[in-house]
Design an enzyme around this catalytic site. Sequence first.
Site, PDB file in Angstrom:
ATOM      1  N   PRO A  11       1.364  -4.897   5.688  1.00 28.74           N
ATOM      2  CA  PRO A  11       2.526  -5.764   5.539  1.00 28.74           C
ATOM      3  C   PRO A  11       2.245  -7.090   4.845  1.00 28.74           C
ATOM      4  O   PRO A  11       1.221  -7.728   5.078  1.00 28.74           O
ATOM      5  CB  PRO A  11       2.985  -6.010   6.979  1.00 28.74           C
ATOM      6  CG  PRO A  11       1.869  -5.564   7.845  1.00 28.74           C
ATOM      7  CD  PRO A  11       1.107  -4.535   7.083  1.00 28.74           C
ATOM      8  N   ASN A  12       3.188  -7.449   3.997  1.00 28.80           N
ATOM      9  CA  ASN A  12       3.248  -8.717   3.256  1.00 28.80           C
ATOM     10  C   ASN A  12       2.327  -8.766   2.044  1.00 28.80           C
ATOM     11  O   ASN A  12       2.413  -9.700   1.239  1.00 28.80           O
ATOM     12  CB  ASN A  12       2.995  -9.923   4.178  1.00 28.80           C
ATOM     13  CG  ASN A  12       4.061 -10.034   5.242  1.00 28.80           C
ATOM     14  OD1 ASN A  12       5.242 -10.033   4.927  1.00 28.80           O
ATOM     15  ND2 ASN A  12       3.664 -10.077   6.502  1.00 28.80           N
ATOM     16  N   ARG A  19       1.933 -16.642  -2.829  1.00 25.32           N
ATOM     17  CA  ARG A  19       1.860 -17.608  -1.722  1.00 25.32           C
ATOM     18  C   ARG A  19       0.386 -17.826  -1.369  1.00 25.32           C
ATOM     19  O   ARG A  19      -0.430 -16.936  -1.580  1.00 25.32           O
ATOM     20  CB  ARG A  19       2.505 -17.055  -0.435  1.00 25.32           C
ATOM     21  CG  ARG A  19       3.882 -16.498  -0.558  1.00 25.32           C
ATOM     22  CD  ARG A  19       4.929 -17.487  -0.007  1.00 25.32           C
ATOM     23  NE  ARG A  19       6.229 -16.866   0.206  1.00 25.32           N
ATOM     24  CZ  ARG A  19       6.982 -16.339  -0.741  1.00 25.32           C
ATOM     25  NH1 ARG A  19       6.541 -16.271  -1.986  1.00 25.32           N
ATOM     26  NH2 ARG A  19       8.168 -15.834  -0.453  1.00 25.32           N
ATOM     27  N   TYR A  24      -5.799 -16.583  -0.740  1.00 23.06           N
ATOM     28  CA  TYR A  24      -5.768 -15.193  -1.203  1.00 23.06           C
ATOM     29  C   TYR A  24      -5.946 -15.050  -2.720  1.00 23.06           C
ATOM     30  O   TYR A  24      -6.031 -13.922  -3.215  1.00 23.06           O
ATOM     31  CB  TYR A  24      -4.440 -14.548  -0.783  1.00 23.06           C
ATOM     32  CG  TYR A  24      -4.286 -14.424   0.717  1.00 23.06           C
ATOM     33  CD1 TYR A  24      -4.953 -13.437   1.424  1.00 23.06           C
ATOM     34  CD2 TYR A  24      -3.497 -15.316   1.435  1.00 23.06           C
ATOM     35  CE1 TYR A  24      -4.831 -13.330   2.803  1.00 23.06           C
ATOM     36  CE2 TYR A  24      -3.365 -15.220   2.813  1.00 23.06           C
ATOM     37  CZ  TYR A  24      -4.037 -14.224   3.489  1.00 23.06           C
ATOM     38  OH  TYR A  24      -3.925 -14.115   4.853  1.00 23.06           O
ATOM     39  N   ALA A  79      -1.716  -7.540   9.057  1.00 24.86           N
ATOM     40  CA  ALA A  79      -1.477  -7.916  10.465  1.00 24.86           C
ATOM     41  C   ALA A  79      -1.601  -6.739  11.430  1.00 24.86           C
ATOM     42  O   ALA A  79      -1.806  -6.943  12.639  1.00 24.86           O
ATOM     43  CB  ALA A  79      -0.107  -8.574  10.599  1.00 24.86           C
ATOM     44  N   ASP A  89      -5.287   5.683  15.670  1.00 27.09           N
ATOM     45  CA  ASP A  89      -5.250   7.117  16.028  1.00 27.09           C
ATOM     46  C   ASP A  89      -5.198   7.986  14.771  1.00 27.09           C
ATOM     47  O   ASP A  89      -5.859   9.026  14.700  1.00 27.09           O
ATOM     48  CB  ASP A  89      -4.034   7.416  16.918  1.00 27.09           C
ATOM     49  CG  ASP A  89      -4.239   6.955  18.361  1.00 27.09           C
ATOM     50  OD1 ASP A  89      -5.398   6.701  18.741  1.00 27.09           O
ATOM     51  OD2 ASP A  89      -3.247   6.852  19.091  1.00 27.09           O
ATOM     52  N   HIS A 102     -10.584  -6.768   3.988  1.00 28.12           N
ATOM     53  CA  HIS A 102      -9.778  -7.988   4.067  1.00 28.12           C
ATOM     54  C   HIS A 102     -10.155  -8.895   2.910  1.00 28.12           C
ATOM     55  O   HIS A 102     -11.347  -9.041   2.590  1.00 28.12           O
ATOM     56  CB  HIS A 102     -10.010  -8.719   5.393  1.00 28.12           C
ATOM     57  CG  HIS A 102      -9.650  -7.868   6.565  1.00 28.12           C
ATOM     58  ND1 HIS A 102      -8.347  -7.679   6.965  1.00 28.12           N
ATOM     59  CD2 HIS A 102     -10.419  -7.114   7.394  1.00 28.12           C
ATOM     60  CE1 HIS A 102      -8.342  -6.852   7.995  1.00 28.12           C
ATOM     61  NE2 HIS A 102      -9.572  -6.489   8.271  1.00 28.12           N
ATOM     62  N   ARG A 113      -7.092 -13.030  14.570  1.00 28.22           N
ATOM     63  CA  ARG A 113      -7.276 -12.122  13.419  1.00 28.22           C
ATOM     64  C   ARG A 113      -8.546 -11.272  13.544  1.00 28.22           C
ATOM     65  O   ARG A 113      -8.838 -10.446  12.693  1.00 28.22           O
ATOM     66  CB  ARG A 113      -7.367 -12.921  12.116  1.00 28.22           C
ATOM     67  CG  ARG A 113      -6.117 -13.687  11.791  1.00 28.22           C
ATOM     68  CD  ARG A 113      -6.178 -14.338  10.430  1.00 28.22           C
ATOM     69  NE  ARG A 113      -5.059 -15.249  10.272  1.00 28.22           N
ATOM     70  CZ  ARG A 113      -3.822 -14.886   9.927  1.00 28.22           C
ATOM     71  NH1 ARG A 113      -3.555 -13.636   9.641  1.00 28.22           N
ATOM     72  NH2 ARG A 113      -2.850 -15.779   9.841  1.00 28.22           N
TER      73      ARG A 113
HETATM   74  O1  CA2 Z   1      -7.521 -11.242   4.457  1.00 26.01           O
HETATM   75  C1  CA2 Z   1      -6.779 -10.262   4.465  1.00 26.01           C
HETATM   76  O2  CA2 Z   1      -6.762  -9.425   3.551  1.00 26.01           O
HETATM   77  C2  CA2 Z   1      -5.798 -10.056   5.613  1.00 26.01           C
HETATM   78  O3  CA2 Z   1      -5.786  -8.674   5.950  1.00 26.01           O
HETATM   79  C3  CA2 Z   1      -4.434 -10.491   5.084  1.00 26.01           C
HETATM   80  C4  CA2 Z   1      -3.338 -10.473   6.147  1.00 26.01           C
HETATM   81  C5  CA2 Z   1      -3.762 -11.177   7.426  1.00 26.01           C
HETATM   82  O4  CA2 Z   1      -2.778 -10.949   8.437  1.00 26.01           O
HETATM   83  C6  CA2 Z   1      -5.100 -10.679   7.924  1.00 26.01           C
HETATM   84  O5  CA2 Z   1      -5.474 -11.426   9.066  1.00 26.01           O
HETATM   85  C7  CA2 Z   1      -6.178 -10.843   6.847  1.00 26.01           C
HETATM   86  C8  CA2 Z   1      -2.100 -11.176   5.628  1.00 26.01           C
HETATM   87  C9  CA2 Z   1      -1.473 -10.527   4.464  1.00 26.01           C
HETATM   88  C10 CA2 Z   1      -0.439 -11.435   3.919  1.00 26.01           C
HETATM   89  O6  CA2 Z   1      -0.396 -11.204   2.559  1.00 26.01           O
HETATM   90  C11 CA2 Z   1      -0.093 -12.213   1.722  1.00 26.01           C
HETATM   91  C12 CA2 Z   1      -1.069 -12.728   0.953  1.00 26.01           C
HETATM   92  C13 CA2 Z   1      -0.779 -13.706   0.065  1.00 26.01           C
HETATM   93  C14 CA2 Z   1       0.494 -14.160  -0.066  1.00 26.01           C
HETATM   94  C15 CA2 Z   1       1.471 -13.640   0.728  1.00 26.01           C
HETATM   95  C16 CA2 Z   1       1.177 -12.647   1.618  1.00 26.01           C
END
Ligand code: CA2
Length: 150
Positions: A11-12, A19, A24, A79, A89, A102, A113
């Site tokens: 997700p996201n 963002r 990221y 997340a 599973d 990640h 996290r």
């Molecule tokens: O570091 C990672 O790749 C994560 O899996 C990213 C997740 C976070 O919940 C994990 O703890 C670590 C968040 C993804 C959100 O994705 C976005 C990234 C940049 C801009 C908007 C959303």
Amino acid sequence: MAQTIFILNGPNLNLLGTREPEKYGHATLGDVEKLCRATADRFGLGIEFRQSNSEGELVDWIQEALTIKAAGLIINPAAYTTTSIAILDALMMLKVPVIELHITNIHARESFRQNSYVSKVAKAVMAGFGTNGYALAIAGLAGMIGAKEK
Ligand code: CA2
């Protein structure tokens, strides 16, 4: 026939590059897909690169990887890393290597996290290399499944 690996994003991650670039980076998910295709191609691997905001859809795709006999699977569960027993599973049914990925180093971030269900079944974990981690994970997975660089 070329071996196929699944690269799943949770997700996201569809918003990647729009963002929080300080965490990221600036690459979009489309850029990451291109990087993955180019990297997989070096090893003669095909890829299924997908993203979903829905837990059930991710579970369906993991089951699809099992059905089509994918050679391995890389997942950035986002997340769902710390919440989804359903994804755990589904991953447990795979007999092929699973790599948890990640973009950020989750161990240097908030404690919520860090308790990953996916790590319980992952053969390896990639974290903190930014989006380049996807290329590194493909190279690592290629080594595990005996895919040689062309
Ligand atoms: O570091 C990672 O790749 C994560 O899996 C990213 C997740 C976070 O919940 C994990 O703890 C670590 C968040 C993804 C959100 O994705 C976005 C990234 C940049 C801009 C908007 C959303």
